[in-house]
Design an enzyme around this catalytic site. Sequence first.
Site, mmCIF file in Angstrom:
data_model
loop_
_atom_site.group_PDB
_atom_site.id
_atom_site.type_symbol
_atom_site.label_atom_id
_atom_site.label_comp_id
_atom_site.label_asym_id
_atom_site.label_seq_id
_atom_site.Cartn_x
_atom_site.Cartn_y
_atom_site.Cartn_z
ATOM 1 N N TYR B 108 13.115 39.490 -3.222
ATOM 2 C CA TYR B 108 13.628 38.521 -4.181
ATOM 3 C C TYR B 108 14.641 39.197 -5.095
ATOM 4 C CZ TYR B 108 13.968 35.496 -8.241
ATOM 5 O OH TYR B 108 14.457 34.721 -9.260
ATOM 6 N N GLU B 196 20.140 32.944 -7.676
ATOM 7 C CA GLU B 196 18.868 33.364 -7.111
ATOM 8 C C GLU B 196 18.986 33.511 -5.598
ATOM 9 O OE1 GLU B 196 15.425 30.623 -7.294
ATOM 10 O OE2 GLU B 196 14.543 32.146 -8.594
#
Lengths: 295, 388
Positions: B108, B196
């Site tokens: 991530y 993101e």
Amino acid sequence: MSVLVDRRTRVLTQGITGATGQLHTRLCREYGTQMIAGVTPGRGGTDFEGIPIFDTVARAVRETEADASVIYVPPVGAADAIMEAVDAGLPVVVCITDGVPVLDMVRVKRFLEGRPTRLIGPNCPGIITPGECKIGIMPGYIHKPGRVAVVSRSGTLTYETVHQLTLLGIGQSTCIGIGGDPIIGTGFVDALRLFNEDPATDAIVLIGEIGGTAEEEAASFIKVHVQKPVVAFIAGQTAPKGKRMGHAGAIIAGGRGTAAEKIDAFRAAGVRIAPSPAELGATMQAVLREVRLLS
Amino acid sequence: MNIHEHQAKELLRRYQVAVPDGQACFTVDEAVAAAKRLEFPCVVKAQIHAGGRGKAGGVKVVRDAGEAGEAARALLGKTLVTHQTGPQGRVVRRLLVERACRIARELYLGLVVDRTTGRVTVMASTEGGVEIEEVAARTPEKILRETIDPAIGLAPYQARRIAFGLGLGKEQVGKAVGFMAGLARCFVESDCSLVEINPLVVTQDGGLLALDAKIGFDDNGLFRHPELRELRDPSEEDPREQEAAKHELSYIALDGNIGCMVNGAGLAMATMDIVKAAGGMPANFLDVGGGASAEKVAAAFRILLSDAAVQAIFINIFGGILRCDVLAEGVVQAAREVRLSIPLIVRMEGTNVDDGKAILARSGLDIITASDMLDGARKAVAAAGRRS
């Protein structure tokens, strides 16, 4: 005594030739604030209703000994206007402008580091010490000099609160609208520290809203440092997640920043929560009676 | 403002951020042609402004043209319900067809503006594919953070610290530093509020790829980026919210039956709260702003009335700069213009309030006046209750 501004404060307006700058410079002067200079690049040497206008903040400060600035410059130039005022060494800078890009404020915050200026805002109604000095767009007449301080992320909800207090005969020491943006100059903790140390303030009303963790940080600070009674209200208890509620900073992101979390934090810090926004004044009245500051 | 995954990837590509080869498609034929060009296996991904698409069946791996056509037919026009769309779901109107890759690891990587430090912060974790909020709640120690100094930008040593912290091999660290530098530049230059990459994948041949990408922009910064404004997809936004934006009104649709019209965001939220406290449910958040003109009030009325669920309208105004007499004129004019047929409750306070009340009384309209916020909320709840 009061916080940050009083009858001696000498205020210059950045963006004095725009419609908003003109209107509020006039209204602040009518309230009794010393509005002593204006800045609009390219308009130096002229005046607005007798108030001299300068091309730069540095020049205005040099010639008029201004010690506070209020900014009505549109978003595209607002961050630059703040930095110009900070660079000129003004102790207090109030930015009213709504719509300043967040990353501009990231740069402004970096610029402020190590410099003595206290920035209030942006996207705020300003600061007022009732009966002495009004810097900003709040309606002056609803205020009454007194000993309760108000600090808030909202504009009209602050007016609502002040109005309730005044109707109950409870005056205000200083009211600070810190603004509804995610990145602001003066936060709740800064304001609480000032009010806690101010001998003219007996109690504090804090008006928060959903989004971010400023209220939680305020609660931690209150728990450890604040000796005076604090009454709080958090707007947005019914707000949905993930939606920006008008203010750029009012958003429940990733399940964090809810009103419930903030209310819990305040309760744990001994803060009295107003059950509804219509009862902010009455809640403060009850608290003042309990501590025998009001009969 | 949010954009689609395929738009986010196109933007990132300009910053030398590695993304899979792919193409946005609006028809089945386009999707099949794109898949053939990209070579199989491919991935067909539904494009909606919400996460959780994979679990909701919005992402399909296809091995030949037949499967590609089948996947595209199944997805286009389908209402996808994910944990982020709400029960009503979102209609899929476009697809992203991408070349599939062989995944070795999922990580991530995200950039946000951290409100506490007032700076852009890079967050990373080895828990790729999991929402960062979930990681933060369960295993906060797994989140790596680096705060970006706006005067410096993301320094290479910070990116290296994250790369090594994620356990990347030395052959990938250089790639990761470039990848993060690109993300950070994109964030700052495009006035982003969120970037993101979840997951960021390490491929079996040692490459790094943004397998998914989500970008949000700061609405206040969009005036600097006319080209980014073009990326707005109106079909992803509530039509009433769009109409409100045209009139510079801030409106959010909610589920209740009491339409609220308020000046100021904080007071507007507080009004919703007090309606709830009085036993009702607000139909919306609506901030008409400080300088509401008669035209703005009329536009606000029309938007409130376009919601069939609204059974009563509660106007709560604290007139500071906005004078109550001006507001009252606007309300009367607008109520006549829209032939208001549901109960209208008005609570006004502040500048010129007596003049304002006189104007409402003189209008001959059936307006219920309230003495304060709570009184107004109670009257609105009662009036709505009588109708439903």
